[in-house]
Design a protein around this motif. Structure first.
Motif, PDB file in Angstrom:
ATOM      1  N   GLY A  29       0.988  -1.159   0.217  1.00  0.00           N
ATOM      2  CA  GLY A  29       0.113  -0.080  -0.101  1.00  0.00           C
ATOM      3  C   GLY A  29       0.803   1.340   0.093  1.00  0.00           C
ATOM      4  O   GLY A  29       0.629   2.112  -0.609  1.00  0.00           O
ATOM      5  N   TYR A  32       1.933   2.043  -3.593  1.00  0.00           N
ATOM      6  CA  TYR A  32       0.985   2.576  -4.642  1.00  0.00           C
ATOM      7  C   TYR A  32       0.569   3.915  -4.128  1.00  0.00           C
ATOM      8  O   TYR A  32       0.516   5.019  -5.157  1.00  0.00           O
ATOM      9  N   LEU A 129      -6.057  -1.415   4.787  1.00  0.00           N
ATOM     10  CA  LEU A 129      -5.380  -0.460   3.984  1.00  0.00           C
ATOM     11  C   LEU A 129      -4.335   0.347   4.988  1.00  0.00           C
ATOM     12  O   LEU A 129      -2.932   0.579   4.400  1.00  0.00           O
ATOM     13  N   SER A 132      -1.278  -1.773   5.280  1.00  0.00           N
ATOM     14  CA  SER A 132      -0.798  -1.942   4.113  1.00  0.00           C
ATOM     15  C   SER A 132       0.388  -0.653   3.742  1.00  0.00           C
ATOM     16  O   SER A 132       1.469  -0.869   2.670  1.00  0.00           O
ATOM     17  N   ILE A 167      -7.288  -8.258   1.292  1.00  0.00           N
ATOM     18  CA  ILE A 167      -6.699  -6.841   0.850  1.00  0.00           C
ATOM     19  C   ILE A 167      -5.293  -6.847   0.931  1.00  0.00           C
ATOM     20  O   ILE A 167      -4.601  -6.349  -0.236  1.00  0.00           O
ATOM     21  N   GLN A 168      -4.767  -7.468   1.553  1.00  0.00           N
ATOM     22  CA  GLN A 168      -3.275  -7.699   1.817  1.00  0.00           C
ATOM     23  C   GLN A 168      -2.697  -8.319   0.803  1.00  0.00           C
ATOM     24  O   GLN A 168      -1.715  -7.980   0.104  1.00  0.00           O
ATOM     25  N   LEU A 171      -3.151  -6.480  -2.526  1.00  0.00           N
ATOM     26  CA  LEU A 171      -2.250  -5.203  -2.986  1.00  0.00           C
ATOM     27  C   LEU A 171      -0.800  -5.882  -3.012  1.00  0.00           C
ATOM     28  O   LEU A 171      -0.182  -5.026  -3.885  1.00  0.00           O
TER      29      LEU A 171
END
Length: 237
Positions: A29, A32, A129, A132, A167-168, A171
């Motif tokens: 994260g 990004y 998030l 991340s 989610i982890q 990403l």
């Protein structure tokens, strides 16, 4: 900017990504978000614009924190003045250093606000998030796990935890496909040695003590002890 520039140039092996301050040790994260900042600030050259963006992050974070304090009904309003004006560390991290801590904590406080309003699934997504962006947000995981189990029970908590894990995985997928061991060992390195020259909180200690592994274990033991005290003295109510 140095660390994410390697990703922009096509390197997805975490063990090869580094900058002036050392190797890349933050989850995907971070890559990004700071890649977006890289382009917005003309490849990291427009520092003033970056400071304006982080000033906005600062105001959003204050709003989120104030809302949490306000909902507790235990903190008088004048305390907010000291929260704004008395922290050199917060001002330094947000406006001078432009670290990833402000982004991670802004997302964390957003998640806490969502939890307070009953949006548990969305809150878990935002919490993941935050993790991340910087791994230290995992320190809040025991409290969150307790709240989830209390609210939903053990079985219904599993989908919430699965969302966080998904989610982890999503990403980190480009980096996991290239070098999974390298990504996990760098982004979630629990044994990483923090250099004395970068510390703010522990600057008053001599360097030999700061780097001592027994000191690290003592801090971890104190953290776990406080969690146990909260569990038996406060949370059980």
């Amino acid at each position: 900017m140095d660390e994410v520039e390697g990703v922009i140039n096509g390197t997805y092996d975490y063990t090869e990504l580094k900058g002036d301050t050392g190797p890349l040790v933050y989850p995907a994260g971070f890559v990004y978000i700071f890649t977006a900042l890289y382009y917005i600030t003309s490849h990291g050259v427009n520092i003033r614009l970056g400071q304006y963006i982080f000033a906005f992050f600062y105001l959003v974070t204050l709003l989120l924190v104030f809302r949490i304090y306000n909902r507790t009904k235990k903190v008088p309003p004048y305390v907010f003045f000291f929260v704004c004006c008395a922290s050199y560390r917060i001002h330094s991290i947000f406006v001078l250093r432009l670290f990833n801590d402000p982004v991670a904590m802004m997302l964390l406080f957003a998640a806490i606000n969502l939890f307070m309003d009953g949006y548990w699934t969305l809150g878990c997504g935002v919490y993941s998030l935050a993790v991340s962006v910087k791994m230290n947000v995992l320190l809040f995981a025991p409290g969150l796990l307790f709240l989830l189990v209390r609210e939903f029970g053990l079985i219904r908590t599993i989908p919430k935890l699965s969302l966080c894990a998904a989610i982890q995985l999503l990403l980190g997928l480009p980096f996991l496909l290239d070098n999974p061991v390298g990504y996990l060992s760098r982004a979630f390195d629990l044994g990483r040695q923090f250099m004395f020259k970068w510390t703010v909180n522990w600057r008053f200690l001599p360097e030999w003590l700061f780097l001592n592994r027994y000191f690290h274990l003592l801090l971890l033991a104190a953290h776990l002890l406080i969690l146990l005290l909260f569990a038996f003295r406060r949370w059980k109510r």
